[in-house]
Design a protein around this motif. Structure first.
Motif, mmCIF file in Angstrom:
data_model
loop_
_atom_site.group_PDB
_atom_site.id
_atom_site.type_symbol
_atom_site.label_atom_id
_atom_site.label_comp_id
_atom_site.label_asym_id
_atom_site.label_seq_id
_atom_site.Cartn_x
_atom_site.Cartn_y
_atom_site.Cartn_z
ATOM 1 N N PRO A 158 50.368 44.684 38.638
ATOM 2 C CA PRO A 158 49.132 45.382 38.291
ATOM 3 C C PRO A 158 49.611 46.763 37.865
ATOM 4 O O PRO A 158 49.882 47.464 38.684
ATOM 5 N N ALA A 251 45.707 48.493 41.022
ATOM 6 C CA ALA A 251 45.377 47.252 41.678
ATOM 7 C C ALA A 251 43.999 47.324 41.999
ATOM 8 O O ALA A 251 43.262 48.221 42.396
ATOM 9 N N ASP A 275 47.460 37.609 41.074
ATOM 10 C CA ASP A 275 46.349 37.502 39.976
ATOM 11 C C ASP A 275 44.939 38.167 40.436
ATOM 12 O O ASP A 275 44.461 38.768 39.501
ATOM 13 N N THR A 278 45.315 41.919 39.970
ATOM 14 C CA THR A 278 45.527 42.602 38.419
ATOM 15 C C THR A 278 43.927 42.562 37.889
ATOM 16 O O THR A 278 43.110 41.723 37.983
ATOM 17 N N ARG A 281 41.641 42.003 31.980
ATOM 18 C CA ARG A 281 42.109 42.775 30.652
ATOM 19 C C ARG A 281 40.932 42.991 29.718
ATOM 20 O O ARG A 281 39.985 42.200 29.635
#
Length: 282
Positions: A158, A251, A275, A278, A281
């Motif tokens: 991340p 993160a 995952d 992160t 996006r």
């Protein structure tokens, strides 16, 4: 790529100007030249990144179903031209690097040797721990393939790892052991037990620091990749963190209960935790 020399894909060095180095200027030519001295050192955040990629690479390769590069696959390439992705600390600083090296494989009953281009006798032994990938051939196509794979693995971390500072530790909240506050600080680090190999790519999900302690003691959840170690929750003294520790400022904060769930044994728990850490996006 020059013969007998690897291509440095990622390293963990940083250069800083020497504070007392005097720069001088040459004025004999119309375009003057400036020269200065620089100090070369190891950046802990970069070292943590390279170490983490070394651990993440085979995990992501299995999940993405990339062609495997185990002993059987390397044996099948014996005598062939190959481009190999290696982790190396073979420098005076013992700093981790990711290298692309072109050569021919020579395999016998006990060792795998990579003979660089132009060499028939002097090579580099390929160990299981340091050999991340290998693809047939030399040139732009195999280099680009391996570079793209490393970039995809790097994207699992991340954000951009940053140096861990005392100011950051002091900014973490004060918590009581056993509390259920969120894990707001994520550290990327290495964990080692006496007499055992270190495990890179470990994640400390920190709730905060415990009060009434002589030194800074952090409380949180330790998540480790598949290895001889197990994930757990507990404490660690800030002075016990290795130098190659970085903070992941981008993160996502996780509830303590969710962080504990990722500490449960499972083949994909570590990647699932990354995952969850992160940010989405945009």
């Amino acid at each position: 790529m020059p013969a007998n020399e690897p291509y440095i894909l990622l390293d963990s060095f940083k250069t800083t100007p020497e504070p007392n180095a005097s720069a001088f200027k040459t004025t004999r030519e119309p375009n003057a030249y400036v020269s200065a001295r620089f100090r070369l050192s190891v950046c802990p955040a970069l070292a943590a990144t390279v170490n983490a990629i070394t651990v993440l690479y085979p995990l992501h390769a299995a999940r993405a179903q990339w062609p495997p590069t185990g002993p059987a696959e390397l044996t099948a390439m014996n005598g062939e031209k190959v481009t190999v992705l290696l982790r190396s600390t073979g420098n005076s600083f013992r700093a981790p690097q990711l290298l692309l090296w072109e050569g021919r494989l020579r395999i016998d009953e006990t060792r795998r040797i990579l003979l660089p281009k132009g060499s028939k006798t002097h090579g580099t032994e390929l160990t299981d721990a340091d050999t991340l990938d290998a693809v047939p051939g030399w040139g732009e196509a195999p280099r680009q393939l391996l570079t793209t794979r490393v970039e995809k693995v790097r994207a699992l971390i991340p954000g951009e790892p940053a140096p861990l500072t005392s100011e950051l530790l002091q900014a973490t909240p004060q918590v009581e052991q056993g509390g259920d506050g969120p894990c707001t600080t994520v550290l990327l680090t290495t964990t080692a037990l006496p007499g055992r190999d270190p495990v890179h790519g470990c994640l400390w999900l920190i709730q905060g620091y415990l009060p009434r302690r002589v030194e800074t003691v952090l409380h949180g959840v330790l998540l480790v990749p598949p290895s001889h170690l197990t994930s757990d929750h507990g404490t660690i003294a800030a002075t016990s963190l290795p130098r190659s520790t970085a903070v992941l400022p981008a993160a996502t904060a996780l509830p303590f209960a969710q962080a504990l769930n990722f500490a449960e044994p499972g083949p994909h728990a570590y990647l699932s935790a990354l995952d969850a850490l992160t940010p989405p996006r945009t």
